[in-house]
Design a protein around this motif. Structure first.
Motif, PDB file in Angstrom:
ATOM      1  N   LEU A   1       0.830  -1.205   0.000  1.00 29.86           N
ATOM      2  CA  LEU A   1       0.000   0.000   0.000  1.00 29.86           C
ATOM      3  C   LEU A   1       0.865   1.255   0.000  1.00 29.86           C
ATOM      4  O   LEU A   1       0.581   2.219  -0.722  1.00 29.86           O
ATOM      5  N   ASN A   2       1.921   1.242   0.811  1.00 31.73           N
ATOM      6  CA  ASN A   2       2.824   2.398   0.853  1.00 31.73           C
ATOM      7  C   ASN A   2       3.467   2.645  -0.508  1.00 31.73           C
ATOM      8  O   ASN A   2       3.601   3.793  -0.944  1.00 31.73           O
TER       9      ASN A   2
ATOM     10  N   VAL B   1      11.417  -3.494  -1.726  1.00 34.08           N
ATOM     11  CA  VAL B   1      11.864  -4.343  -2.840  1.00 34.08           C
ATOM     12  C   VAL B   1      10.931  -5.541  -2.984  1.00 34.08           C
ATOM     13  O   VAL B   1      10.469  -5.864  -4.083  1.00 34.08           O
ATOM     14  N   ALA B   2      10.635  -6.188  -1.873  1.00 33.02           N
ATOM     15  CA  ALA B   2       9.742  -7.351  -1.894  1.00 33.02           C
ATOM     16  C   ALA B   2       8.326  -6.943  -2.291  1.00 33.02           C
ATOM     17  O   ALA B   2       7.646  -7.665  -3.031  1.00 33.02           O
TER      18      ALA B   2
ATOM     19  N   LEU C   1       3.731  -6.841  -6.087  1.00 36.86           N
ATOM     20  CA  LEU C   1       2.795  -6.066  -6.923  1.00 36.86           C
ATOM     21  C   LEU C   1       2.911  -6.488  -8.380  1.00 36.86           C
ATOM     22  O   LEU C   1       1.912  -6.558  -9.098  1.00 36.86           O
ATOM     23  N   HIS C   2       4.128  -6.793  -8.818  1.00 31.80           N
ATOM     24  CA  HIS C   2       4.326  -7.279 -10.192  1.00 31.80           C
ATOM     25  C   HIS C   2       3.674  -8.650 -10.349  1.00 31.80           C
ATOM     26  O   HIS C   2       2.978  -8.900 -11.349  1.00 31.80           O
ATOM     27  N   ASP C   3       3.865  -9.529  -9.392  1.00 32.54           N
ATOM     28  CA  ASP C   3       3.253 -10.859  -9.439  1.00 32.54           C
ATOM     29  C   ASP C   3       1.728 -10.773  -9.497  1.00 32.54           C
ATOM     30  O   ASP C   3       1.075 -11.631 -10.099  1.00 32.54           O
ATOM     31  N   LYS C   4       1.170  -9.746  -8.874  1.00 32.30           N
ATOM     32  CA  LYS C   4      -0.286  -9.554  -8.856  1.00 32.30           C
ATOM     33  C   LYS C   4      -0.796  -8.827 -10.102  1.00 32.30           C
ATOM     34  O   LYS C   4      -1.996  -8.609 -10.242  1.00 32.30           O
TER      35      LYS C   4
ATOM     36  N   ASP D   1      10.675  -4.555 -10.320  1.00 34.61           N
ATOM     37  CA  ASP D   1      11.295  -3.504  -9.508  1.00 34.61           C
ATOM     38  C   ASP D   1      10.514  -2.194  -9.597  1.00 34.61           C
ATOM     39  O   ASP D   1      11.047  -1.123  -9.396  1.00 34.61           O
ATOM     40  N   GLY D   2       9.252  -2.291  -9.905  1.00 36.24           N
ATOM     41  CA  GLY D   2       8.389  -1.104  -9.961  1.00 36.24           C
ATOM     42  C   GLY D   2       7.811  -0.903 -11.340  1.00 36.24           C
ATOM     43  O   GLY D   2       6.869  -1.573 -11.730  1.00 36.24           O
ATOM     44  N   GLY D   3       8.392   0.017 -12.078  1.00 38.89           N
ATOM     45  CA  GLY D   3       7.884   0.291 -13.417  1.00 38.89           C
ATOM     46  C   GLY D   3       6.644   1.153 -13.368  1.00 38.89           C
ATOM     47  O   GLY D   3       6.466   1.976 -12.475  1.00 38.89           O
TER      48      GLY D   3
END
Length: 86
Positions: free
Chosen positions: A14-15, A41-42, A47-50, A57-59
């Motif tokens: 969320l942060n 990082v985790a 979030l990418h997996d979801k 690493d963000g994007g």
């Protein structure tokens, strides 16, 4: 009905979602493994997996990620202490 709670991992996600600028789709985040907090990082990876961000690493936010970030930012605003006016 079970009582829901925010785990430390969910709070990290969320942060991270609250850091995205929702005024543009041309601005993303890069979570550097060498300098970011381990939790961030985790969280980016989860979030990418979801399917909420385009890179591990963000994007950029995906359409679903944009909706999640909007809700996260709205919730943060609703729960923020009210400013006192005189």
């Amino acid at each position: 009905m079970a009582q829901a709670h925010f785990s430390a991992e969910l709070l990290d996600e969320l942060n991270l979602l609250c850091l995205y600028n929702l005024d543009t789709t041309h601005e993303g985040l890069k979570v550097h493994a060498s300098s970011a907090a381990t939790g961030a990082v985790a969280a980016a990876s989860r979030l990418h997996d979801k399917g909420l961000v385009t890179q591990a690493d963000g994007g950029y936010l995906t359409p679903r990620g944009r909706e999640a970030a909007l809700h996260a930012q709205e919730l943060a605003g609703l729960l923020a202490p009210a400013e006192l006016t005189t």
